[in-house]
Scaffold this active site. Structure first.
Site, PDB file in Angstrom:
ATOM      1  N   ASP A   5     -57.303  -1.749 -58.159  1.00 47.21           N
ATOM      2  CA  ASP A   5     -58.685  -1.272 -58.170  1.00 47.21           C
ATOM      3  C   ASP A   5     -58.711   0.261 -58.204  1.00 47.21           C
ATOM      4  O   ASP A   5     -59.784   0.867 -58.298  1.00 47.21           O
ATOM      5  CB  ASP A   5     -59.505  -1.852 -57.010  1.00 47.21           C
ATOM      6  CG  ASP A   5     -58.965  -1.491 -55.645  1.00 47.21           C
ATOM      7  OD1 ASP A   5     -57.915  -0.816 -55.572  1.00 47.21           O
ATOM      8  OD2 ASP A   5     -59.599  -1.879 -54.637  1.00 47.21           O
ATOM      9  N   SER A   6     -57.526   0.881 -58.194  1.00 49.41           N
ATOM     10  CA  SER A   6     -57.437   2.322 -58.475  1.00 49.41           C
ATOM     11  C   SER A   6     -58.036   2.620 -59.850  1.00 49.41           C
ATOM     12  O   SER A   6     -58.332   3.778 -60.151  1.00 49.41           O
ATOM     13  CB  SER A   6     -55.977   2.790 -58.409  1.00 49.41           C
ATOM     14  OG  SER A   6     -55.135   1.954 -59.174  1.00 49.41           O
ATOM     15  N   GLU A  60     -49.000   1.463 -47.553  1.00 51.86           N
ATOM     16  CA  GLU A  60     -49.441   2.728 -48.152  1.00 51.86           C
ATOM     17  C   GLU A  60     -49.623   3.796 -47.080  1.00 51.86           C
ATOM     18  O   GLU A  60     -50.297   3.584 -46.066  1.00 51.86           O
ATOM     19  CB  GLU A  60     -50.776   2.511 -48.903  1.00 51.86           C
ATOM     20  CG  GLU A  60     -51.279   3.805 -49.544  1.00 51.86           C
ATOM     21  CD  GLU A  60     -52.392   3.606 -50.575  1.00 51.86           C
ATOM     22  OE1 GLU A  60     -52.745   2.436 -50.861  1.00 51.86           O
ATOM     23  OE2 GLU A  60     -52.886   4.624 -51.077  1.00 51.86           O
ATOM     24  N   ASP A  87     -55.786  -6.758 -58.171  1.00 55.32           N
ATOM     25  CA  ASP A  87     -56.465  -6.419 -56.925  1.00 55.32           C
ATOM     26  C   ASP A  87     -57.774  -7.184 -56.799  1.00 55.32           C
ATOM     27  O   ASP A  87     -58.528  -7.301 -57.775  1.00 55.32           O
ATOM     28  CB  ASP A  87     -56.804  -4.919 -56.907  1.00 55.32           C
ATOM     29  CG  ASP A  87     -55.925  -4.136 -55.953  1.00 55.32           C
ATOM     30  OD1 ASP A  87     -55.400  -4.725 -54.990  1.00 55.32           O
ATOM     31  OD2 ASP A  87     -55.770  -2.922 -56.173  1.00 55.32           O
ATOM     32  N   GLU A  98     -56.593  -6.084 -49.182  1.00 54.13           N
ATOM     33  CA  GLU A  98     -56.343  -5.034 -48.192  1.00 54.13           C
ATOM     34  C   GLU A  98     -56.815  -5.497 -46.826  1.00 54.13           C
ATOM     35  O   GLU A  98     -57.985  -5.852 -46.661  1.00 54.13           O
ATOM     36  CB  GLU A  98     -57.104  -3.757 -48.580  1.00 54.13           C
ATOM     37  CG  GLU A  98     -56.653  -3.174 -49.908  1.00 54.13           C
ATOM     38  CD  GLU A  98     -57.384  -1.884 -50.265  1.00 54.13           C
ATOM     39  OE1 GLU A  98     -58.153  -1.356 -49.430  1.00 54.13           O
ATOM     40  OE2 GLU A  98     -57.183  -1.405 -51.398  1.00 54.13           O
ATOM     41  N   LYS A 129     -54.075  -9.321 -54.792  1.00 51.04           N
ATOM     42  CA  LYS A 129     -53.752  -8.449 -53.654  1.00 51.04           C
ATOM     43  C   LYS A 129     -55.021  -8.163 -52.868  1.00 51.04           C
ATOM     44  O   LYS A 129     -56.074  -7.904 -53.464  1.00 51.04           O
ATOM     45  CB  LYS A 129     -53.117  -7.148 -54.143  1.00 51.04           C
ATOM     46  CG  LYS A 129     -52.808  -6.159 -53.004  1.00 51.04           C
ATOM     47  CD  LYS A 129     -51.883  -5.055 -53.432  1.00 51.04           C
ATOM     48  CE  LYS A 129     -52.551  -3.930 -54.179  1.00 51.04           C
ATOM     49  NZ  LYS A 129     -53.614  -3.227 -53.445  1.00 51.04           N
TER      50      LYS A 129
HETATM   51  O1  KIV Z   1     -55.159  -0.005 -56.560  1.00 46.30           O
HETATM   52  C1  KIV Z   1     -53.987   0.396 -56.559  1.00 46.30           C
HETATM   53  O2  KIV Z   1     -53.487   0.997 -57.512  1.00 46.30           O
HETATM   54  C2  KIV Z   1     -53.183   0.118 -55.368  1.00 46.30           C
HETATM   55  C3  KIV Z   1     -51.882   0.846 -55.248  1.00 46.30           C
HETATM   56  C4  KIV Z   1     -52.128   2.233 -54.772  1.00 46.30           C
HETATM   57  C5  KIV Z   1     -50.932   0.121 -54.360  1.00 46.30           C
HETATM   58  O3  KIV Z   1     -53.588  -0.618 -54.521  1.00 46.30           O
END
Ligand code: KIV
Length: 222
Positions: free
Chosen positions: A45-46, A183, A84, A116, A114
């Site tokens: 989600d970056s 992280e 994500d 968080e 993934k």
């Molecule tokens: O969204 C992302 O790119 C991430 C990485 C920083 C691990 O979660």
């Protein structure tokens, strides 16, 4: 060329083979990253920051992740693809989480998701793995909680906070995650978590003692 699956990563940890993970958000980068031998491609989600230009990952939607994951999946031959789950798509209720994770797998062609957070996500992780959806955890600096954390800062410096992260890692492992991103935590804490759990840890800003490393591809390219 055979596809890497979540089953390989525990073996890589046991055999001390480092796991290399990079983000990609489109077919061209995904093809290059895959050809370079990267083990896991993260559709992170970056993308909200590096693709869409937001100042956090919070505005990213499930539709955004589905769109980018489909593009990545068309190009990747070997690497495992993890997508994500964006902010708000799994925190409210397990059922929402399973529905949204299913979209990432079914419509996006992701192979795992993934999330968080720590032990509070154990019910979701259990339900998802029971539904056949592998889950990767993410502890330490969790960017979706930036407003709660008061900024993008190193986590787990104090012993109480460090112990909480170790407990969260154990709870996630117990619930069924196949790997955990760590992280922005001190090197010593990353090592502690890596020794405490049987699943691989994948660090970003967490020192060299994790079982693998992950970077946002735009950071890698400077
Ligand atoms: O969204 C992302 O790119 C991430 C990485 C920083 C691990 O979660």
């Amino acid at each position: 060329m055979s596809k890497l699956t979540v089953l390989e990563f525990a073996k890589m940890k046991a055999e001390r083979v480092p796991i290399a993970m990079l983000t990609a958000y489109d077919a061209t980068f995904a093809r290059l990253v895959d050809a370079a031998g990267i083990d896991i491609v993260l559709v992170g989600d970056s993308l909200g920051m590096v693709i869409q230009g937001h100042d956090s990952t919070i505005p990213v939607t499930v539709d955004d992740i589905v769109y980018h994951t489909r593009a990545v999946a068309r190009a990747v031959k070997r690497a495992h693809i993890v997508a994500d789950m964006p902010f708000g798509s799994y925190q409210a209720a397990c059922e929402d989480g399973i529905r949204n994770a299913s979209r990432l797998i079914k419509d996006g062609a992701a192979e795992s998701v993934k999330v968080e957070g720590g032990g509070e996500l154990a019910p979701f992780v259990r339900a998802a793995t029971r539904a056949g959806i592998p889950v990767m955890g993410h502890l330490g600096l969790t960017p979706q909680s930036v407003h709660q954390l008061g900024g993008y800062r190193v986590q787990g410096r104090e012993e109480a906070a460090a112990a909480r992260i170790v407990d969260d890692a154990r709870a996630l492992e117990d619930a069924g995650v196949y790997a955990i991103v760590l992280e922005a935590v001190p090197r010593e804490l990353a090592r502690r978590v890596t020794l405490a759990v049987g699943v691989p840890t994948i660090g970003i800003g967490a020192g060299p003692d994790c079982d693998g490393q992950v970077l946002v591809i735009y950071d890698l390219l400077g």
